[in-house]
Design a protein around this motif. Structure first.
Motif, PDB file in Angstrom:
ATOM      1  N   TYR A  85       0.816  -1.218   0.000  1.00 46.51           N
ATOM      2  CA  TYR A  85       0.000   0.000   0.000  1.00 46.51           C
ATOM      3  C   TYR A  85       0.844   1.259   0.000  1.00 46.51           C
ATOM      4  O   TYR A  85       0.419   2.296  -0.506  1.00 46.51           O
ATOM      5  CB  TYR A  85      -0.951  -0.017   1.198  1.00 46.51           C
ATOM      6  CG  TYR A  85      -1.850  -1.226   1.168  1.00 46.51           C
ATOM      7  CD1 TYR A  85      -2.904  -1.299   0.268  1.00 46.51           C
ATOM      8  CD2 TYR A  85      -1.620  -2.305   1.992  1.00 46.51           C
ATOM      9  CE1 TYR A  85      -3.712  -2.422   0.196  1.00 46.51           C
ATOM     10  CE2 TYR A  85      -2.431  -3.432   1.936  1.00 46.51           C
ATOM     11  CZ  TYR A  85      -3.464  -3.480   1.040  1.00 46.51           C
ATOM     12  OH  TYR A  85      -4.260  -4.587   0.971  1.00 46.51           O
ATOM     13  N   GLN A  86       2.046   1.173   0.549  1.00 47.73           N
ATOM     14  CA  GLN A  86       2.907   2.349   0.610  1.00 47.73           C
ATOM     15  C   GLN A  86       3.424   2.768  -0.758  1.00 47.73           C
ATOM     16  O   GLN A  86       3.999   3.839  -0.887  1.00 47.73           O
ATOM     17  CB  GLN A  86       4.058   2.096   1.588  1.00 47.73           C
ATOM     18  CG  GLN A  86       3.560   2.079   3.022  1.00 47.73           C
ATOM     19  CD  GLN A  86       4.598   1.647   4.017  1.00 47.73           C
ATOM     20  OE1 GLN A  86       5.527   0.931   3.691  1.00 47.73           O
ATOM     21  NE2 GLN A  86       4.432   2.071   5.260  1.00 47.73           N
ATOM     22  N   LYS A  87       3.173   1.967  -1.761  1.00 47.83           N
ATOM     23  CA  LYS A  87       3.546   2.366  -3.121  1.00 47.83           C
ATOM     24  C   LYS A  87       2.631   3.467  -3.646  1.00 47.83           C
ATOM     25  O   LYS A  87       3.020   4.235  -4.510  1.00 47.83           O
ATOM     26  CB  LYS A  87       3.507   1.152  -4.044  1.00 47.83           C
ATOM     27  CG  LYS A  87       4.577   0.136  -3.693  1.00 47.83           C
ATOM     28  CD  LYS A  87       4.451  -1.119  -4.512  1.00 47.83           C
ATOM     29  CE  LYS A  87       5.564  -2.068  -4.071  1.00 47.83           C
ATOM     30  NZ  LYS A  87       5.212  -3.440  -4.109  1.00 47.83           N
ATOM     31  N   SER A  88       1.408   3.531  -3.099  1.00 48.09           N
ATOM     32  CA  SER A  88       0.468   4.529  -3.588  1.00 48.09           C
ATOM     33  C   SER A  88       0.029   5.535  -2.520  1.00 48.09           C
ATOM     34  O   SER A  88      -0.593   6.543  -2.845  1.00 48.09           O
ATOM     35  CB  SER A  88      -0.771   3.839  -4.169  1.00 48.09           C
ATOM     36  OG  SER A  88      -1.417   3.071  -3.175  1.00 48.09           O
ATOM     37  N   ILE A  89       0.346   5.262  -1.278  1.00 53.15           N
ATOM     38  CA  ILE A  89      -0.044   6.183  -0.202  1.00 53.15           C
ATOM     39  C   ILE A  89       0.949   6.029   0.950  1.00 53.15           C
ATOM     40  O   ILE A  89       1.356   4.921   1.291  1.00 53.15           O
ATOM     41  CB  ILE A  89      -1.482   5.898   0.285  1.00 53.15           C
ATOM     42  CG1 ILE A  89      -1.923   6.923   1.310  1.00 53.15           C
ATOM     43  CG2 ILE A  89      -1.613   4.502   0.829  1.00 53.15           C
ATOM     44  CD1 ILE A  89      -3.376   6.789   1.714  1.00 53.15           C
ATOM     45  N   GLN A  90       1.327   7.140   1.525  1.00 53.70           N
ATOM     46  CA  GLN A  90       2.220   7.067   2.685  1.00 53.70           C
ATOM     47  C   GLN A  90       1.371   6.738   3.901  1.00 53.70           C
ATOM     48  O   GLN A  90       0.558   7.555   4.334  1.00 53.70           O
ATOM     49  CB  GLN A  90       2.951   8.388   2.886  1.00 53.70           C
ATOM     50  CG  GLN A  90       3.960   8.679   1.820  1.00 53.70           C
ATOM     51  CD  GLN A  90       4.737   9.955   2.118  1.00 53.70           C
ATOM     52  OE1 GLN A  90       4.552  10.595   3.142  1.00 53.70           O
ATOM     53  NE2 GLN A  90       5.605  10.323   1.204  1.00 53.70           N
ATOM     54  N   ILE A  91       1.533   5.529   4.392  1.00 56.53           N
ATOM     55  CA  ILE A  91       0.755   5.088   5.549  1.00 56.53           C
ATOM     56  C   ILE A  91       1.701   4.488   6.577  1.00 56.53           C
ATOM     57  O   ILE A  91       2.639   3.778   6.221  1.00 56.53           O
ATOM     58  CB  ILE A  91      -0.359   4.112   5.139  1.00 56.53           C
ATOM     59  CG1 ILE A  91      -1.283   3.833   6.323  1.00 56.53           C
ATOM     60  CG2 ILE A  91       0.196   2.847   4.513  1.00 56.53           C
ATOM     61  CD1 ILE A  91      -2.608   3.220   5.937  1.00 56.53           C
ATOM     62  N   LYS A  92       1.446   4.844   7.823  1.00 59.07           N
ATOM     63  CA  LYS A  92       2.296   4.374   8.915  1.00 59.07           C
ATOM     64  C   LYS A  92       1.504   3.428   9.797  1.00 59.07           C
ATOM     65  O   LYS A  92       0.291   3.570   9.931  1.00 59.07           O
ATOM     66  CB  LYS A  92       2.768   5.559   9.767  1.00 59.07           C
ATOM     67  CG  LYS A  92       3.502   6.629   9.004  1.00 59.07           C
ATOM     68  CD  LYS A  92       3.678   7.859   9.878  1.00 59.07           C
ATOM     69  CE  LYS A  92       3.684   9.092   9.007  1.00 59.07           C
ATOM     70  NZ  LYS A  92       3.473  10.312   9.722  1.00 59.07           N
ATOM     71  N   ALA A  93       2.214   2.503  10.402  1.00 61.03           N
ATOM     72  CA  ALA A  93       1.587   1.621  11.379  1.00 61.03           C
ATOM     73  C   ALA A  93       1.405   2.384  12.689  1.00 61.03           C
ATOM     74  O   ALA A  93       2.240   3.191  13.076  1.00 61.03           O
ATOM     75  CB  ALA A  93       2.447   0.387  11.605  1.00 61.03           C
ATOM     76  N   LEU A  94       0.294   2.132  13.337  1.00 60.62           N
ATOM     77  CA  LEU A  94      -0.009   2.748  14.621  1.00 60.62           C
ATOM     78  C   LEU A  94      -0.361   1.633  15.594  1.00 60.62           C
ATOM     79  O   LEU A  94      -1.275   0.859  15.334  1.00 60.62           O
ATOM     80  CB  LEU A  94      -1.186   3.721  14.471  1.00 60.62           C
ATOM     81  CG  LEU A  94      -1.732   4.369  15.732  1.00 60.62           C
ATOM     82  CD1 LEU A  94      -0.686   5.267  16.374  1.00 60.62           C
ATOM     83  CD2 LEU A  94      -2.992   5.164  15.406  1.00 60.62           C
ATOM     84  N   ARG A  95       0.388   1.547  16.655  1.00 63.96           N
ATOM     85  CA  ARG A  95       0.119   0.545  17.694  1.00 63.96           C
ATOM     86  C   ARG A  95      -0.315   1.254  18.973  1.00 63.96           C
ATOM     87  O   ARG A  95       0.367   2.179  19.420  1.00 63.96           O
ATOM     88  CB  ARG A  95       1.380  -0.247  18.011  1.00 63.96           C
ATOM     89  CG  ARG A  95       1.746  -1.288  17.004  1.00 63.96           C
ATOM     90  CD  ARG A  95       2.955  -2.038  17.572  1.00 63.96           C
ATOM     91  NE  ARG A  95       3.425  -3.075  16.715  1.00 63.96           N
ATOM     92  CZ  ARG A  95       3.121  -4.364  16.859  1.00 63.96           C
ATOM     93  NH1 ARG A  95       2.340  -4.757  17.822  1.00 63.96           N
ATOM     94  NH2 ARG A  95       3.615  -5.261  16.044  1.00 63.96           N
TER      95      ARG A  95
END
Length: 161
Positions: A85-95
């Protein structure tokens, strides 16, 4: 306390959002999707909705987070799942880091399995959480589209006045 505002979106006071997202630039809206690593049903559709949102509203400064709902997930598994998914959107994991956070997200409807076998059921919600730039509330959004975004902006503007 969860508040129904204008009969559309719900919002709650977020006691930890200011600290949790303190490294985000001023003016940034934070969109969170709670999901299961390895999910092949609901999560891909939700993450695609985040991508479309960013595409539709490029002028809105946003940060995207994938709320990891299973505390037993390894960092490697999370990174491998989000890599696509990070290829199309900058998304970070949240714990969630505290019991307060876990309890808070559960109250909002995030499926956070207590036992590993429950994860296999793949029964998690499809709503998004939105944290506005002031970081004092969190909105619960069942769908992420243009109409929902306009409604949220109106609600926030009304709340400020």
């Amino acid at each position: 306390m969860i508040t129904i505002f204008g009969g559309k979106s719900r919002f709650v006071d977020c006691p930890f959002c200011l600290k949790k997202f303190s490294k985000e630039p001023t003016g940034t809206w934070i969109l969170i999707y709670p999901g299961l690593v390895g999910c092949g049903k609901k999560c891909p559709l939700a993450l695609e909705a985040l991508r479309r949102f960013k595409e539709r509203f490029p002028e809105i400064q946003t940060s995207f987070y994938f709320l990891v709902t299973d505390p037993s997930e390894s960092e490697e598994a999370i990174a491998a799942y989000l890599d696509y998914y990070q290829k199309s959107i900058q998304i970070k994991a949240l714990r969630p880091e505290t019991e307060e956070e876990i309890s808070f997200y559960r109250k909002l409807g995030a499926y956070m399995p207590i036992h590993p076998s429950l994860k296999q059921r793949d029964e998690h919600g499809t709503q998004f959480f939105l944290v506005p730039p002031n970081r004092d509330t969190m909105y619960l959004i069942p769908k992420l589209g243009e109409k929902e975004w306009i409604d949220i902006q109106k609600e926030i503007e009304t709340e400020i006045q």
